[in-house]
Design a protein around this motif. Structure first.
Motif, PDB file in Angstrom:
ATOM      1  N   ARG A  40      28.493  38.314  45.689  1.00  0.00           N
ATOM      2  CA  ARG A  40      29.593  38.783  44.850  1.00  0.00           C
ATOM      3  C   ARG A  40      30.621  39.564  45.643  1.00  0.00           C
ATOM      4  NH1 ARG A  40      33.203  38.436  42.440  1.00  0.00           N
ATOM      5  NH2 ARG A  40      33.695  38.772  40.264  1.00  0.00           N
ATOM      6  N   ASP A  41      30.213  40.250  46.707  1.00  0.00           N
ATOM      7  CA  ASP A  41      31.170  41.025  47.476  1.00  0.00           C
ATOM      8  C   ASP A  41      32.034  40.151  48.370  1.00  0.00           C
ATOM      9  OD1 ASP A  41      28.969  40.356  49.040  1.00  0.00           O
ATOM     10  OD2 ASP A  41      29.252  42.051  50.384  1.00  0.00           O
ATOM     11  N   ARG A  42      31.735  38.852  48.430  1.00  0.00           N
ATOM     12  CA  ARG A  42      32.540  37.928  49.230  1.00  0.00           C
ATOM     13  C   ARG A  42      33.222  36.870  48.368  1.00  0.00           C
ATOM     14  NH1 ARG A  42      29.911  36.879  55.131  1.00  0.00           N
ATOM     15  NH2 ARG A  42      29.303  39.017  55.563  1.00  0.00           N
ATOM     16  N   TRP A  43      33.249  37.067  47.080  1.00  0.00           N
ATOM     17  CA  TRP A  43      33.781  36.046  46.182  1.00  0.00           C
ATOM     18  C   TRP A  43      34.685  36.683  45.141  1.00  0.00           C
ATOM     19  CZ3 TRP A  43      31.240  34.852  41.078  1.00  0.00           C
ATOM     20  CH2 TRP A  43      31.935  33.853  40.387  1.00  0.00           C
ATOM     21  N   ILE A  44      35.893  36.101  44.978  1.00  0.00           N
ATOM     22  CA  ILE A  44      36.803  36.534  43.922  1.00  0.00           C
ATOM     23  C   ILE A  44      37.288  35.287  43.176  1.00  0.00           C
ATOM     24  CG2 ILE A  44      37.561  38.627  45.091  1.00  0.00           C
ATOM     25  CD1 ILE A  44      40.052  37.140  46.000  1.00  0.00           C
ATOM     26  N   GLU A  45      37.731  35.488  41.946  1.00  0.00           N
ATOM     27  CA  GLU A  45      38.181  34.358  41.132  1.00  0.00           C
ATOM     28  C   GLU A  45      39.693  34.337  40.943  1.00  0.00           C
ATOM     29  OE1 GLU A  45      35.349  33.025  37.844  1.00  0.00           O
ATOM     30  OE2 GLU A  45      34.917  35.165  37.973  1.00  0.00           O
ATOM     31  N   GLY A  46      40.379  35.200  41.610  1.00  0.00           N
ATOM     32  CA  GLY A  46      41.834  35.232  41.505  1.00  0.00           C
ATOM     33  C   GLY A  46      42.369  36.460  42.215  1.00  0.00           C
ATOM     34  N   ALA A  47      43.684  36.479  42.404  1.00  0.00           N
ATOM     35  CA  ALA A  47      44.325  37.623  43.045  1.00  0.00           C
ATOM     36  C   ALA A  47      45.697  37.809  42.428  1.00  0.00           C
ATOM     37  CB  ALA A  47      44.441  37.403  44.547  1.00  0.00           C
ATOM     38  N   ALA A  48      46.005  39.025  42.024  1.00  0.00           N
ATOM     39  CA  ALA A  48      47.277  39.312  41.369  1.00  0.00           C
ATOM     40  C   ALA A  48      48.415  39.500  42.354  1.00  0.00           C
ATOM     41  CB  ALA A  48      47.142  40.561  40.492  1.00  0.00           C
ATOM     42  N   ILE A  59      52.169  36.247  47.625  1.00  0.00           N
ATOM     43  CA  ILE A  59      50.884  35.612  47.920  1.00  0.00           C
ATOM     44  C   ILE A  59      51.019  34.471  48.916  1.00  0.00           C
ATOM     45  CG2 ILE A  59      48.991  34.270  46.917  1.00  0.00           C
ATOM     46  CD1 ILE A  59      49.314  35.915  44.368  1.00  0.00           C
ATOM     47  N   LEU A  60      52.006  33.597  48.713  1.00  0.00           N
ATOM     48  CA  LEU A  60      52.132  32.384  49.517  1.00  0.00           C
ATOM     49  C   LEU A  60      52.291  32.659  51.010  1.00  0.00           C
ATOM     50  CD1 LEU A  60      52.061  29.361  48.987  1.00  0.00           C
ATOM     51  CD2 LEU A  60      54.544  29.376  48.856  1.00  0.00           C
ATOM     52  N   PRO A  61      53.241  33.499  51.433  1.00  0.00           N
ATOM     53  CA  PRO A  61      53.359  33.763  52.873  1.00  0.00           C
ATOM     54  C   PRO A  61      52.117  34.431  53.469  1.00  0.00           C
ATOM     55  CG  PRO A  61      54.816  35.203  51.611  1.00  0.00           C
ATOM     56  CD  PRO A  61      54.318  34.171  50.672  1.00  0.00           C
ATOM     57  N   THR A  62      51.441  35.234  52.661  1.00  0.00           N
ATOM     58  CA  THR A  62      50.221  35.881  53.146  1.00  0.00           C
ATOM     59  C   THR A  62      49.118  34.855  53.393  1.00  0.00           C
ATOM     60  OG1 THR A  62      50.737  37.946  52.010  1.00  0.00           O
ATOM     61  CG2 THR A  62      48.436  37.580  52.612  1.00  0.00           C
ATOM     62  N   LEU A  63      48.964  33.900  52.481  1.00  0.00           N
ATOM     63  CA  LEU A  63      47.972  32.840  52.664  1.00  0.00           C
ATOM     64  C   LEU A  63      48.274  32.029  53.923  1.00  0.00           C
ATOM     65  CD1 LEU A  63      47.505  31.466  49.031  1.00  0.00           C
ATOM     66  CD2 LEU A  63      46.012  33.015  50.293  1.00  0.00           C
ATOM     67  N   MET A  64      49.539  31.759  54.185  1.00  0.00           N
ATOM     68  CA  MET A  64      49.912  30.986  55.365  1.00  0.00           C
ATOM     69  C   MET A  64      49.608  31.744  56.645  1.00  0.00           C
ATOM     70  SD  MET A  64      53.471  29.347  53.923  1.00  0.00           S
ATOM     71  CE  MET A  64      53.876  28.524  55.457  1.00  0.00           C
ATOM     72  N   MET A 112      37.673  32.511  47.541  1.00  0.00           N
ATOM     73  CA  MET A 112      38.367  32.608  46.263  1.00  0.00           C
ATOM     74  C   MET A 112      38.335  31.252  45.577  1.00  0.00           C
ATOM     75  SD  MET A 112      42.295  33.724  45.441  1.00  0.00           S
ATOM     76  CE  MET A 112      43.188  32.995  44.076  1.00  0.00           C
ATOM     77  N   THR A 113      37.777  31.202  44.370  1.00  0.00           N
ATOM     78  CA  THR A 113      37.744  29.968  43.600  1.00  0.00           C
ATOM     79  C   THR A 113      38.764  30.073  42.471  1.00  0.00           C
ATOM     80  OG1 THR A 113      35.926  30.848  42.242  1.00  0.00           O
ATOM     81  CG2 THR A 113      35.341  29.478  44.139  1.00  0.00           C
ATOM     82  N   SER A 147      48.531  42.038  48.213  1.00  0.00           N
ATOM     83  CA  SER A 147      47.815  43.284  48.504  1.00  0.00           C
ATOM     84  C   SER A 147      46.364  43.211  48.046  1.00  0.00           C
ATOM     85  CB  SER A 147      48.509  44.469  47.834  1.00  0.00           C
ATOM     86  OG  SER A 147      49.794  44.663  48.365  1.00  0.00           O
ATOM     87  N   ALA A 148      46.140  42.542  46.906  1.00  0.00           N
ATOM     88  CA  ALA A 148      44.776  42.411  46.398  1.00  0.00           C
ATOM     89  C   ALA A 148      43.921  41.599  47.375  1.00  0.00           C
ATOM     90  CB  ALA A 148      44.791  41.738  45.030  1.00  0.00           C
ATOM     91  N   ILE A 149      44.492  40.554  47.937  1.00  0.00           N
ATOM     92  CA  ILE A 149      43.770  39.732  48.916  1.00  0.00           C
ATOM     93  C   ILE A 149      43.476  40.540  50.176  1.00  0.00           C
ATOM     94  CG2 ILE A 149      43.967  37.725  50.433  1.00  0.00           C
ATOM     95  CD1 ILE A 149      45.621  36.379  48.238  1.00  0.00           C
TER      96      ILE A 149
END
Length: 213
Positions: free
Chosen positions: A2-10, A51-56, A27-28, A13-15
């Motif tokens: 659970r400490d390595r799994w999230i179901e979304g990010a607002a 979110i998008l530039p951070t993921l990249m 993240m699923t 910064s949350a990521i």
């Protein structure tokens, strides 16, 4: 897990905060097509748009140091994360996924970083009795939970890279495919097809990823 799994990010910064706590995160996201539409929309709010530039950036940072954006409040920004491994897995119907695309998302390199699997069939619902989880799957999940690409979190040394040996035949095959991909990218550049050029640019990298996995 659970400490390595999230179901979304607002927000981005949350990521980042999740990766500071644990630099390996899964993240699923169900109905990911709708989510992609939101974060790639030019009219999206600042939290979604971040979110998008951070993921990249995270995509290119698993073997190095990731530095988050500096903020006026030093407790919120400028996080240094060693070897961040952020894995995004989503599901959606094809129509929703393709509807989320626009010229910018095709040319900025985000969609070319995704590995997409499209089902050609609409399977019927299968009703089966509840079965125990296979021991092999449990062992695989436990191994993933224990995987640590670096000593962890902030302010630690980078992990040593692992070299995967290949045979001469495999190397020749890799070179052949990469040459073919590069020729396609060059052709798309010549005819001015920027979206196709961008999408083809990482095809060789994806092929190598599939071989390793």
């Amino acid at each position: 897990m659970r400490d390595r799994w999230i179901e979304g990010a607002a927000s981005a910064s949350a990521i980042i905060n999740q990766l500071v706590v644990n630099n390996v995160c899964l993240m699923t996201k169900d109905e990911i097509g709708e989510w992609l539409s939101i974060i790639s929309d030019r009219n999206a709010g600042s939290w979604d748009k971040s979110i998008l530039p951070t993921l990249m950036e995270l995509y290119s940072s698993p073997d190095t140091v990731f530095a988050s954006t500096a903020r006026a409040d030093v407790t919120l920004g400028n996080k240094m994360i060693m070897n961040p491994h952020f894995i995004l897995v989503g599901s959606t119907v094809p129509e929703s996924y393709f509807r989320s695309m626009n010229t910018e998302s095709l040319t900025n390199g985000f969609l070319s970083r995704l590995e997409v699997f499209v089902s050609e069939e609409m399977p019927r619902k299968v009703r089966k009795a509840k079965l125990p989880i296979p021991e092999s799957l449990i062992q695989h999940a436990e191994a993933w939970k224990g995987f640590d690409p670096s000593p962890g979190g902030e302010g630690v040394d980078l992990a040593a890279c692992m070299t995967v040996p290949v045979t001469a035949d495999a190397e020749a095959l890799i070179q052949e495919y990469e040459s073919r991909f590069e020729d396609t990218v060059a052709h798309m550049h010549q005819i001015g097809n920027a979206p196709a050029r961008t999408m083809w640019a990482r095809t060789g990298q994806h092929a190598n990823t599939f071989v390793l996995t």
